[in-house]
Design a protein around this motif. Structure first.
Motif, mmCIF file in Angstrom:
data_model
loop_
_atom_site.group_PDB
_atom_site.id
_atom_site.type_symbol
_atom_site.label_atom_id
_atom_site.label_comp_id
_atom_site.label_asym_id
_atom_site.label_seq_id
_atom_site.Cartn_x
_atom_site.Cartn_y
_atom_site.Cartn_z
ATOM 1 N N ILE A 96 9.052 -8.314 -0.588
ATOM 2 C CA ILE A 96 8.080 -8.978 -1.465
ATOM 3 C C ILE A 96 6.829 -8.119 -1.622
ATOM 4 O O ILE A 96 6.304 -7.940 -2.736
ATOM 5 C CB ILE A 96 7.724 -10.366 -0.904
ATOM 6 C CG1 ILE A 96 8.922 -11.307 -1.026
ATOM 7 C CG2 ILE A 96 6.509 -10.966 -1.637
ATOM 8 C CD1 ILE A 96 8.804 -12.569 -0.200
ATOM 9 N N GLY A 97 6.335 -7.550 -0.523
ATOM 10 C CA GLY A 97 5.170 -6.682 -0.594
ATOM 11 C C GLY A 97 5.445 -5.409 -1.361
ATOM 12 O O GLY A 97 4.608 -4.933 -2.144
ATOM 13 N N LEU A 98 6.622 -4.859 -1.168
ATOM 14 C CA LEU A 98 7.025 -3.639 -1.869
ATOM 15 C C LEU A 98 7.024 -3.869 -3.378
ATOM 16 O O LEU A 98 6.448 -3.072 -4.148
ATOM 17 C CB LEU A 98 8.420 -3.238 -1.393
ATOM 18 C CG LEU A 98 8.793 -1.769 -1.404
ATOM 19 C CD1 LEU A 98 7.971 -0.993 -0.385
ATOM 20 C CD2 LEU A 98 10.288 -1.612 -1.087
ATOM 21 N N ILE A 99 7.642 -4.947 -3.800
ATOM 22 C CA ILE A 99 7.684 -5.253 -5.239
ATOM 23 C C ILE A 99 6.292 -5.596 -5.755
ATOM 24 O O ILE A 99 5.926 -5.237 -6.878
ATOM 25 C CB ILE A 99 8.678 -6.397 -5.509
ATOM 26 C CG1 ILE A 99 10.102 -5.945 -5.140
ATOM 27 C CG2 ILE A 99 8.621 -6.849 -6.967
ATOM 28 C CD1 ILE A 99 11.143 -7.037 -5.237
ATOM 29 N N LEU B 52 -2.258 -2.587 -1.373
ATOM 30 C CA LEU B 52 -2.359 -3.428 -0.188
ATOM 31 C C LEU B 52 -2.732 -4.858 -0.575
ATOM 32 O O LEU B 52 -2.140 -5.823 -0.093
ATOM 33 C CB LEU B 52 -3.381 -2.851 0.782
ATOM 34 C CG LEU B 52 -3.559 -3.617 2.096
ATOM 35 C CD1 LEU B 52 -3.618 -2.656 3.273
ATOM 36 C CD2 LEU B 52 -4.823 -4.463 2.072
ATOM 37 N N LEU B 53 -3.707 -4.994 -1.472
ATOM 38 C CA LEU B 53 -4.122 -6.335 -1.911
ATOM 39 C C LEU B 53 -3.003 -7.042 -2.661
ATOM 40 O O LEU B 53 -2.823 -8.253 -2.518
ATOM 41 C CB LEU B 53 -5.377 -6.231 -2.789
ATOM 42 C CG LEU B 53 -6.642 -5.729 -2.092
ATOM 43 C CD1 LEU B 53 -7.787 -5.623 -3.094
ATOM 44 C CD2 LEU B 53 -7.029 -6.643 -0.932
ATOM 45 N N ALA B 54 -2.244 -6.299 -3.456
ATOM 46 C CA ALA B 54 -1.128 -6.907 -4.190
ATOM 47 C C ALA B 54 -0.071 -7.443 -3.232
ATOM 48 O O ALA B 54 0.492 -8.524 -3.450
ATOM 49 C CB ALA B 54 -0.509 -5.887 -5.143
ATOM 50 N N LEU C 179 -5.937 2.911 -6.313
ATOM 51 C CA LEU C 179 -4.700 2.201 -6.621
ATOM 52 C C LEU C 179 -3.940 1.850 -5.340
ATOM 53 O O LEU C 179 -3.327 0.791 -5.250
ATOM 54 C CB LEU C 179 -3.821 3.038 -7.553
ATOM 55 C CG LEU C 179 -4.165 2.979 -9.045
ATOM 56 C CD1 LEU C 179 -3.343 3.998 -9.825
ATOM 57 C CD2 LEU C 179 -3.953 1.578 -9.602
ATOM 58 N N THR C 180 -3.989 2.732 -4.348
ATOM 59 C CA THR C 180 -3.334 2.433 -3.068
ATOM 60 C C THR C 180 -3.982 1.226 -2.407
ATOM 61 O O THR C 180 -3.289 0.354 -1.850
ATOM 62 C CB THR C 180 -3.413 3.651 -2.136
ATOM 63 O OG1 THR C 180 -2.736 4.762 -2.751
ATOM 64 C CG2 THR C 180 -2.764 3.357 -0.792
ATOM 65 N N ALA D 23 0.827 -1.210 0.000
ATOM 66 C CA ALA D 23 0.000 0.000 0.000
ATOM 67 C C ALA D 23 0.859 1.257 0.000
ATOM 68 O O ALA D 23 0.597 2.214 -0.752
ATOM 69 C CB ALA D 23 -0.928 -0.006 1.217
ATOM 70 N N ILE D 24 1.892 1.275 0.827
ATOM 71 C CA ILE D 24 2.723 2.473 0.961
ATOM 72 C C ILE D 24 3.433 2.806 -0.344
ATOM 73 O O ILE D 24 3.462 3.962 -0.781
ATOM 74 C CB ILE D 24 3.739 2.287 2.104
ATOM 75 C CG1 ILE D 24 3.004 2.288 3.449
ATOM 76 C CG2 ILE D 24 4.802 3.393 2.083
ATOM 77 C CD1 ILE D 24 3.851 1.810 4.614
#
Length: 460
Positions: A324-327, A302-304, A297-298, A279-280
């Motif tokens: 992993i979350g960032l990418i 988070l979901l991605a 999109l934000t 999300a960030i």
């Protein structure tokens, strides 16, 4: 956790109250084992209930990001997805996914849960709520222009065939991605802890096939340029996103399949670290690109992050989960832009990028960031984790290779079989509603009702 407290209390009671004879010790050990089994059964029931609630989250996200005139239609699609999913997975899906193996490709018994016992019923409940999720992903991507009858037929085939066949390859213990010639050739089995591939990639790439065939909504593209079609309720979309995030407690946490697993807390921690990172980073990207942080999109960022961490959450460190979350967030932003500007596809909720592209990244991330279970690893002795370390932790390329094979197979299977099914539906029934019906809205045309009758009367 509560089951650990209960277990500790039981042990204390038996140690201090019961006599210390050998016979009693055996009885105590049996009682502890029975309690552990009961707690696991209860945990899977609760986790499944939490995942079941995700269907409310999907519904709210979808209606929030689309227009008022299609709200009742979307609610009906999502409601019937889980209703059909229950029956179809009971009749066919479970047997194909977990029945006796045939050639590593498909299960061939346990249809209608024939011969089931408590363990099978418990497992069926937890897996059933996963099975319907794939079709729900497709619903969002194809919203506002898809024929209701065609969608229902596709949902039946998704839960009866598309999802359980690939699920058999990965989760049955005897499928082609965990045993057999592919695994023998590479030297390590595929790992997808809670379904970045099995659930999300299958749903995402099936959605891509459907969106390509059904075409874009009227007014989405003007001279090849994507135009914004705002949804009618950002509050509903955000509420749905948070419900989905809560659902991941059951989605990933329940996938330990054991209430007594000592690494369940790591799974949950990694899950939400990745979600926050996703999300960030999307907020930052949209802020830099447009001068204003984009809310929808934000939320998808988070979901991605959640989708991406679903496969590796039991195999990586907290810092690995963050990366992993960032990418995953970066991928969903780039993916949405790619879909609209290059592929020229119309996905109102961003499901293809969130579930398809980020799901594939989650599988690849296992091959890069898995810690392994060797001596000295924080995951030493873990039961539900990748069997070897990833490339970045000295494990070589084997795990990464099998993960890449799974990425390719998930895309080819989900996109290929869904494209064929949607094409047949288009020829036989008609996949898309008429232009007149699309303009009028599917609520009135398909269901003879408006979700917001006062609003409709006010317009008139």
């Amino acid at each position: 956790m509560i089951w650990q407290v209960l277990l500790l209390m039981s042990v204390i009671f038996m140690v201090f109250i019961g006599p210390a004879s050998a016979e009693t010790m055996e009885e105590n050990a049996a009682a502890i084992a029975d309690l552990q089994t009961a707690l696991t059964f209860m945990w899977l029931l609760i986790a499944g209930a939490i995942v079941f609630l995700m269907h409310a989250g999907f519904s709210l996200v979808e209606i929030g990001l689309t227009r008022t005139k299609n709200t009742a239609n979307i609610l009906m699609k999502n409601f019937m997805t889980i209703s059909l999913g229950i029956i179809v997975y009971w009749a066919v899906g479970w047997g194909i996914m977990y029945g006796a193996d045939y050639a590593g490709l498909i299960g061939i018994d346990q249809f209608f849960l024939m011969g089931a016992d408590n363990a099978v019923w418990n497992g069926w409940w937890f897996q059933m709520v996963f099975a319907a999720t794939g079709a729900t992903i497709v619903s969002g991507a194809m919203a506002e222009r898809t024929d209701f009858k065609a969608y229902l037929i596709y949902t039946i085939l998704m839960v009866a065939l598309i999802y359980p066949v690939y699920g058999h390859w990965v989760w049955s213990g005897s499928g082609i991605l965990t045993t057999g010639f592919i695994v023998d050739a590479i030297g390590v089995a595929h790992h997808d802890f809670a379904g970045s591939g099995v659930v999300h990639s299958i749903g995402g790439y099936s959605a891509l096939a459907g969106v390509l065939l059904v075409g874009a909504r009227i007014g989405k593209f003007k001279n090849g340029k994507p135009m914004a079609i705002p949804g009618h309720s950002l509050p509903l979309a955000f509420l749905g996103t948070l419900i989905l995030a809560f659902g991941w407690v059951g989605f990933n946490g329940g996938s330990t399949l054991d209430a007594n697993d000592p690494f369940a807390n790591l799974v949950i921690a990694n899950t939400f670290i990745a979600a926050g990172a996703g999300a960030i980073i999307v907020m930052i990207i949209t802020w830099m690109k447009t001068g204003k942080p984009d809310p929808s999109l934000t939320a998808n960022g988070l979901l991605a992050g959640l989708v991406a961490i679903t496969a590796p959450c039991g195999s990586v460190s907290n810092s690995g989960a963050f990366i992993i979350g960032l990418i995953g967030g970066i991928i969903v932003y780039v993916g949405v832009m790619f879909n609209e500007n290059v592929l020229k596809v119309d996905d109102p909720v961003g499901a293809i990028a969130v579930h398809g592209y980020s799901g594939s990244w989650g599988l690849i991330a296992v091959g890069l960031f898995a810690l392994g279970t060797g001596e000295g690893s924080i995951l030493e002795g873990a039961a539900y984790t990748a069997e070897t370390a990833g490339l970045f932790y000295g494990g070589g390329v084997g795990l990464l290779m099998i993960q890449l094979v799974a990425v390719v197979l998930s895309i080819v299977w989900a996109f290929g079989i869904s494209f064929i099914i949607f094409k047949i539906l288009d020829v036989v029934i008609g996949l898309r509603v008429s232009e007149e019906h699309e303009i009028a809205g599917l609520d009135v045309v398909e269901h003879g009702i408006s979700a917001y009758p006062e609003f409709l009367l006010a317009k008139e």
